[in-house]
Write a protein that holds these residues in place. Structure first.
Motif, PDB file in Angstrom:
ATOM      1  N   ILE A 207     -17.264  10.020   7.697  1.00 50.24           N
ATOM      2  CA  ILE A 207     -17.634  10.238   9.101  1.00 50.24           C
ATOM      3  C   ILE A 207     -18.325   9.039   9.638  1.00 50.24           C
ATOM      4  CG2 ILE A 207     -18.549  12.114  10.691  1.00 50.24           C
ATOM      5  CD1 ILE A 207     -17.126  14.087   9.085  1.00 50.24           C
ATOM      6  N   ALA A 208     -19.628   8.947   8.909  1.00 54.34           N
ATOM      7  CA  ALA A 208     -20.661   8.048   9.313  1.00 54.34           C
ATOM      8  C   ALA A 208     -20.012   6.508   9.486  1.00 54.34           C
ATOM      9  CB  ALA A 208     -21.827   7.812   8.397  1.00 54.34           C
ATOM     10  N   PHE A 209     -19.199   6.426   8.639  1.00 50.99           N
ATOM     11  CA  PHE A 209     -18.435   5.054   8.655  1.00 50.99           C
ATOM     12  C   PHE A 209     -17.581   4.770   9.881  1.00 50.99           C
ATOM     13  CE2 PHE A 209     -15.384   1.610   7.699  1.00 50.99           C
ATOM     14  CZ  PHE A 209     -16.019   0.588   6.862  1.00 50.99           C
ATOM     15  N   ALA A 210     -16.876   6.007  10.096  1.00 49.98           N
ATOM     16  CA  ALA A 210     -15.774   5.994  11.524  1.00 49.98           C
ATOM     17  C   ALA A 210     -16.654   5.915  12.609  1.00 49.98           C
ATOM     18  CB  ALA A 210     -15.087   7.316  11.379  1.00 49.98           C
ATOM     19  N   ILE A 211     -17.928   6.598  12.598  1.00 53.98           N
ATOM     20  CA  ILE A 211     -18.619   6.634  14.115  1.00 53.98           C
ATOM     21  C   ILE A 211     -19.268   5.291  14.271  1.00 53.98           C
ATOM     22  CG2 ILE A 211     -20.773   7.477  14.926  1.00 53.98           C
ATOM     23  CD1 ILE A 211     -20.104  10.159  13.815  1.00 53.98           C
ATOM     24  N   LEU A 212     -19.542   4.596  13.040  1.00 57.28           N
ATOM     25  CA  LEU A 212     -20.114   3.221  13.162  1.00 57.28           C
ATOM     26  C   LEU A 212     -18.915   2.241  13.840  1.00 57.28           C
ATOM     27  CD1 LEU A 212     -22.355   2.580  10.194  1.00 57.28           C
ATOM     28  CD2 LEU A 212     -23.023   2.864  12.673  1.00 57.28           C
ATOM     29  N   ALA A 213     -17.737   2.452  13.414  1.00 55.91           N
ATOM     30  CA  ALA A 213     -16.849   1.722  13.760  1.00 55.91           C
ATOM     31  C   ALA A 213     -16.277   2.020  15.272  1.00 55.91           C
ATOM     32  CB  ALA A 213     -15.272   2.076  12.946  1.00 55.91           C
ATOM     33  N   LEU A 214     -16.449   3.229  15.590  1.00 54.79           N
ATOM     34  CA  LEU A 214     -16.544   3.608  17.053  1.00 54.79           C
ATOM     35  C   LEU A 214     -17.407   2.855  17.955  1.00 54.79           C
ATOM     36  CD1 LEU A 214     -15.343   7.398  16.682  1.00 54.79           C
ATOM     37  CD2 LEU A 214     -13.822   5.420  17.261  1.00 54.79           C
ATOM     38  N   LEU A 215     -18.467   3.000  17.385  1.00 54.33           N
ATOM     39  CA  LEU A 215     -19.724   2.224  18.225  1.00 54.33           C
ATOM     40  C   LEU A 215     -19.351   0.746  18.190  1.00 54.33           C
ATOM     41  CD1 LEU A 215     -22.311   2.309  19.568  1.00 54.33           C
ATOM     42  CD2 LEU A 215     -23.556   2.243  17.204  1.00 54.33           C
ATOM     43  N   ALA A 216     -18.876   0.252  17.180  1.00 56.77           N
ATOM     44  CA  ALA A 216     -18.601  -1.229  16.954  1.00 56.77           C
ATOM     45  C   ALA A 216     -17.687  -1.691  18.062  1.00 56.77           C
ATOM     46  CB  ALA A 216     -18.199  -1.766  15.909  1.00 56.77           C
ATOM     47  N   LEU A 217     -16.521  -0.745  18.271  1.00 54.96           N
ATOM     48  CA  LEU A 217     -15.339  -0.824  19.365  1.00 54.96           C
ATOM     49  C   LEU A 217     -15.863  -0.681  20.887  1.00 54.96           C
ATOM     50  CD1 LEU A 217     -12.687   1.084  17.667  1.00 54.96           C
ATOM     51  CD2 LEU A 217     -12.657  -1.323  17.944  1.00 54.96           C
ATOM     52  N   ALA A 218     -16.813   0.258  20.856  1.00 56.38           N
ATOM     53  CA  ALA A 218     -17.351   0.298  22.263  1.00 56.38           C
ATOM     54  C   ALA A 218     -18.264  -0.974  22.907  1.00 56.38           C
ATOM     55  CB  ALA A 218     -18.460   1.542  22.433  1.00 56.38           C
ATOM     56  N   ILE A 219     -18.877  -1.405  21.585  1.00 57.10           N
ATOM     57  CA  ILE A 219     -19.715  -2.737  22.120  1.00 57.10           C
ATOM     58  C   ILE A 219     -18.912  -3.984  22.326  1.00 57.10           C
ATOM     59  CG2 ILE A 219     -21.338  -4.359  21.124  1.00 57.10           C
ATOM     60  CD1 ILE A 219     -22.782  -1.955  19.608  1.00 57.10           C
ATOM     61  N   VAL A 220     -18.013  -3.933  21.472  1.00 54.38           N
ATOM     62  CA  VAL A 220     -17.034  -5.222  21.734  1.00 54.38           C
ATOM     63  C   VAL A 220     -16.241  -5.115  23.015  1.00 54.38           C
ATOM     64  CG1 VAL A 220     -14.956  -6.212  21.055  1.00 54.38           C
ATOM     65  CG2 VAL A 220     -16.816  -5.832  19.373  1.00 54.38           C
ATOM     66  N   SER A 221     -15.983  -4.072  23.438  1.00 52.70           N
ATOM     67  CA  SER A 221     -15.167  -3.672  24.628  1.00 52.70           C
ATOM     68  C   SER A 221     -16.308  -4.095  25.912  1.00 52.70           C
ATOM     69  CB  SER A 221     -14.904  -2.355  24.898  1.00 52.70           C
ATOM     70  OG  SER A 221     -14.408  -1.905  26.142  1.00 52.70           O
ATOM     71  N   LEU A 222     -17.554  -3.507  25.668  1.00 52.56           N
ATOM     72  CA  LEU A 222     -18.543  -3.800  26.700  1.00 52.56           C
ATOM     73  C   LEU A 222     -18.581  -5.366  26.886  1.00 52.56           C
ATOM     74  CD1 LEU A 222     -21.167  -2.580  28.203  1.00 52.56           C
ATOM     75  CD2 LEU A 222     -22.277  -3.668  26.556  1.00 52.56           C
ATOM     76  N   LEU A 223     -18.624  -6.330  25.703  1.00 55.60           N
ATOM     77  CA  LEU A 223     -19.074  -7.533  25.501  1.00 55.60           C
ATOM     78  C   LEU A 223     -17.788  -8.154  26.383  1.00 55.60           C
ATOM     79  CD1 LEU A 223     -20.781  -7.990  22.461  1.00 55.60           C
ATOM     80  CD2 LEU A 223     -21.746  -8.568  24.793  1.00 55.60           C
ATOM     81  N   VAL A 224     -16.611  -7.855  26.135  1.00 55.96           N
ATOM     82  CA  VAL A 224     -15.459  -8.258  26.579  1.00 55.96           C
ATOM     83  C   VAL A 224     -15.466  -8.227  28.291  1.00 55.96           C
ATOM     84  CG1 VAL A 224     -12.960  -7.875  26.988  1.00 55.96           C
ATOM     85  CG2 VAL A 224     -14.001  -7.985  24.867  1.00 55.96           C
ATOM     86  N   GLN A 225     -15.898  -7.012  28.616  1.00 60.89           N
ATOM     87  CA  GLN A 225     -16.045  -6.689  30.092  1.00 60.89           C
ATOM     88  C   GLN A 225     -17.062  -7.626  30.813  1.00 60.89           C
ATOM     89  OE1 GLN A 225     -13.764  -5.069  31.287  1.00 60.89           O
ATOM     90  NE2 GLN A 225     -14.380  -5.756  33.560  1.00 60.89           N
ATOM     91  N   ARG A 226     -18.178  -7.918  29.922  1.00 59.67           N
ATOM     92  CA  ARG A 226     -19.325  -8.868  30.433  1.00 59.67           C
ATOM     93  C   ARG A 226     -18.733 -10.108  30.619  1.00 59.67           C
ATOM     94  NH1 ARG A 226     -24.671  -6.607  30.115  1.00 59.67           N
ATOM     95  NH2 ARG A 226     -25.365  -8.729  30.356  1.00 59.67           N
ATOM     96  N   ILE A 227     -17.895 -10.516  29.681  1.00 64.82           N
ATOM     97  CA  ILE A 227     -17.252 -12.009  29.625  1.00 64.82           C
ATOM     98  C   ILE A 227     -16.552 -12.067  30.858  1.00 64.82           C
ATOM     99  CG2 ILE A 227     -15.657 -13.718  28.691  1.00 64.82           C
ATOM    100  CD1 ILE A 227     -16.797 -12.468  25.691  1.00 64.82           C
ATOM    101  N   TYR A 228     -15.675 -11.199  30.924  1.00 61.41           N
ATOM    102  CA  TYR A 228     -14.626 -11.328  32.316  1.00 61.41           C
ATOM    103  C   TYR A 228     -15.406 -11.420  33.401  1.00 61.41           C
ATOM    104  CZ  TYR A 228     -11.133  -9.981  35.558  1.00 61.41           C
ATOM    105  OH  TYR A 228     -10.298 -10.104  36.521  1.00 61.41           O
ATOM    106  N   ARG A 229     -16.420 -10.198  33.636  1.00 62.97           N
ATOM    107  CA  ARG A 229     -17.205 -10.554  34.969  1.00 62.97           C
ATOM    108  C   ARG A 229     -18.174 -11.764  35.215  1.00 62.97           C
ATOM    109  NH1 ARG A 229     -20.850  -5.769  34.942  1.00 62.97           N
ATOM    110  NH2 ARG A 229     -20.766  -5.840  32.840  1.00 62.97           N
TER     111      ARG A 229
END
Length: 164
Positions: free
Chosen positions: A60-82
């Protein structure tokens, strides 16, 4: 300052965000299914039932870290686009991303130790864990290299702002 830096196309960003969102939903589904899978494994292999709780917590901790990493990558993609990626807060998000990757690598080591102490693994599982640790380590170092590139780009942008 807007020098019309090249940006990814809106279609590329939408597809990327949609795939990241789909992976996020799959991750939430995995977290929901893990307790049931752990219970089934404990009944199927009662000799390893004592490992159920620690391995479930690690998964469960591994999956939560993976979800956090996905959220951060999504945020960075949006920052690159803007066009907002060239500021100091982007470095903070990249640092958090590196931290999640390192945390996942540590969880792989902890799982290896737990499985070894419980004498529940086999050589193939150990090989998979070693490969996972090496892959996560390589990903963390690659992210750090890209972070240094981002830091350099931020410094150059700041210098250009002063000159202009």
């Amino acid at each position: 300052m807007d020098y019309e830096l090249p940006r990814p196309s809106p279609a590329l960003v939408i597809v990327t965000q949609a795939l990241l969102g789909a992976l996020f939903l799959v991750g939430i589904g995995v977290i929901a299914l893990l307790p049931g899978l752990a219970a089934d494994a404990a009944t199927t292999l009662p000799e390893y039932a004592d490992l159920r709780a620690p391995l479930l917590a690690i998964a469960i901790a591994f999956a939560i870290l993976a979800l956090l990493a996905l959220a951060i990558v999504s945020l960075l993609v949006q920052r690159i686009y803007r066009g907002a990626v060239l500021n100091g807060s982007s470095l903070l998000w990249v640092d958090v991303l590196v931290g999640t990757i390192v945390g996942a690598a540590v969880l792989v080591i902890v799982a290896f130790v737990v499985i070894s102490i419980g004498q529940a693994g086999n050589p193939f599982l150990a090989l998979i864990q070693v490969v996972a640790f090496l892959a996560l380590s390589a990903l963390a170092y690659l992210t750090l290299v890209l972070r240094s590139l981002l830091r350099r780009a931020i410094a150059m942008s700041t210098e250009l702002d002063v000159v202009v």
